[in-house]
Design a protein around this motif. Structure first.
Motif, PDB file in Angstrom:
ATOM      1  N   THR A   1      -1.607   4.524  -7.512  1.00 29.55           N
ATOM      2  CA  THR A   1      -1.075   4.440  -6.272  1.00 29.55           C
ATOM      3  C   THR A   1      -1.874   3.161  -5.585  1.00 29.55           C
ATOM      4  O   THR A   1      -3.036   3.310  -5.678  1.00 29.55           O
ATOM      5  N   VAL A   2      -1.022   2.390  -5.062  1.00 26.36           N
ATOM      6  CA  VAL A   2      -1.740   1.075  -4.527  1.00 26.36           C
ATOM      7  C   VAL A   2      -2.346   1.549  -3.239  1.00 26.36           C
ATOM      8  O   VAL A   2      -1.945   2.090  -2.331  1.00 26.36           O
ATOM      9  N   ALA A   3      -3.802   1.224  -3.216  1.00 32.09           N
ATOM     10  CA  ALA A   3      -4.495   1.488  -1.989  1.00 32.09           C
ATOM     11  C   ALA A   3      -4.541   0.198  -1.262  1.00 32.09           C
ATOM     12  O   ALA A   3      -4.514  -0.020   0.022  1.00 32.09           O
TER      13      ALA A   3
ATOM     14  N   PHE B   1      -6.688   0.352  -6.404  1.00 31.97           N
ATOM     15  CA  PHE B   1      -5.855   1.781  -6.480  1.00 31.97           C
ATOM     16  C   PHE B   1      -6.631   3.049  -6.238  1.00 31.97           C
ATOM     17  O   PHE B   1      -7.785   3.018  -6.245  1.00 31.97           O
ATOM     18  N   GLU B   2      -5.912   3.796  -5.549  1.00 32.61           N
ATOM     19  CA  GLU B   2      -6.391   5.036  -5.031  1.00 32.61           C
ATOM     20  C   GLU B   2      -7.462   5.827  -6.028  1.00 32.61           C
ATOM     21  O   GLU B   2      -8.326   6.526  -5.932  1.00 32.61           O
ATOM     22  N   GLU B   3      -7.024   5.817  -7.421  1.00 36.02           N
ATOM     23  CA  GLU B   3      -7.334   6.639  -8.472  1.00 36.02           C
ATOM     24  C   GLU B   3      -8.396   5.778  -9.258  1.00 36.02           C
ATOM     25  O   GLU B   3      -9.129   6.355 -10.107  1.00 36.02           O
TER      26      GLU B   3
ATOM     27  N   ALA C   1       0.866  -1.221  -0.048  1.00 37.20           N
ATOM     28  CA  ALA C   1      -0.152   0.035  -0.114  1.00 37.20           C
ATOM     29  C   ALA C   1       0.851   1.354   0.074  1.00 37.20           C
ATOM     30  O   ALA C   1       1.927   1.196   0.800  1.00 37.20           O
ATOM     31  N   GLY C   2       0.381   2.112  -0.772  1.00 38.69           N
ATOM     32  CA  GLY C   2       1.244   3.374  -0.861  1.00 38.69           C
ATOM     33  C   GLY C   2       2.405   3.571  -2.154  1.00 38.69           C
ATOM     34  O   GLY C   2       2.652   4.481  -2.467  1.00 38.69           O
ATOM     35  N   ALA C   3       2.496   2.320  -2.623  1.00 45.68           N
ATOM     36  CA  ALA C   3       3.430   2.234  -3.776  1.00 45.68           C
ATOM     37  C   ALA C   3       2.852   3.037  -4.851  1.00 45.68           C
ATOM     38  O   ALA C   3       1.602   2.950  -5.277  1.00 45.68           O
TER      39      ALA C   3
END
Length: 180
Positions: free
Chosen positions: A48-50, A63-65, A33-35
């Protein structure tokens, strides 16, 4: 240097998760997460990995997006790209796919083809060698069969077991005979 570490597959569920074909030896580190990943094509990222979780042997990423299945479907086929300049140490016997593609494949001093792909498999990776005749030969990427990789000189040396380069040719001939 940038390397491909994954390829997005089909959506999973309705909340925007996707399946990912893993192209790295350390998925637990790369897909935390966060990558943040650049993408190919570039217009689909950065991502961005959620969330990251395994469903049996399939990696699922959120992903956050990406908020829904439709957005996830639009990412199908996208390659996830990781920038190695900031982090990775080099390992003398580890290569990335982009370093291997295009290398001449030699048995002794005879060139038998070119490396066109690296296929990750659970037990060992396979090199895909395209011969001058246009045939593709799958070669286990293990030290016993590929004892030398010389990126600078542009070749790999093979010591294949007898018949490895004839196996595909024989099965293709049998298929043609069966259809005639």
């Amino acid at each position: 240097m940038q390397v491909h570490v994954g390829r997005i597959g089909k959506p999973h569920g309705i909340r925007g998760e996707v399946t990912v074909e893993v192209l790295t030896d350390a998925p637990q580190d790369r897909f935390a997460a966060g990558a943040v990943f650049a993408t190919e094509p570039t217009g689909r990222g950065p991502l961005t990995v959620a969330t990251a979780r395994w469903n049996k042997e399939i990696l699922l990423l959120g992903f956050e997006e990406v908020l829904d299945r439709n957005q996830a479907e639009a990412l199908r086929g996208t390659r996830l790209v990781f920038d190695t300049d900031s982090e990775l140490e080099t390992d003398d016997d580890a290569w990335y796919e982009h370093e291997l593609i295009g290398l001449a494949a030699r048995i002794g001093s005879e060139e038998v083809g070119k490396v066109v792909a690296l296929t990750p498999m659970p037990a060992q990776d396979l090199l895909v060698i395209k011969t001058a005749a246009g045939e593709e030969v799958l070669v286990p990427f293990v030290t016993e069969i590929v004892p030398e990789v010389d990126i600078e000189a542009g070749f790999i040396r093979l010591t294949p077991p007898g018949g490895l380069f004839e196996v595909n040719r024989d099965s293709e001939a049998e298929q043609r005979e069966g259809t005639e």
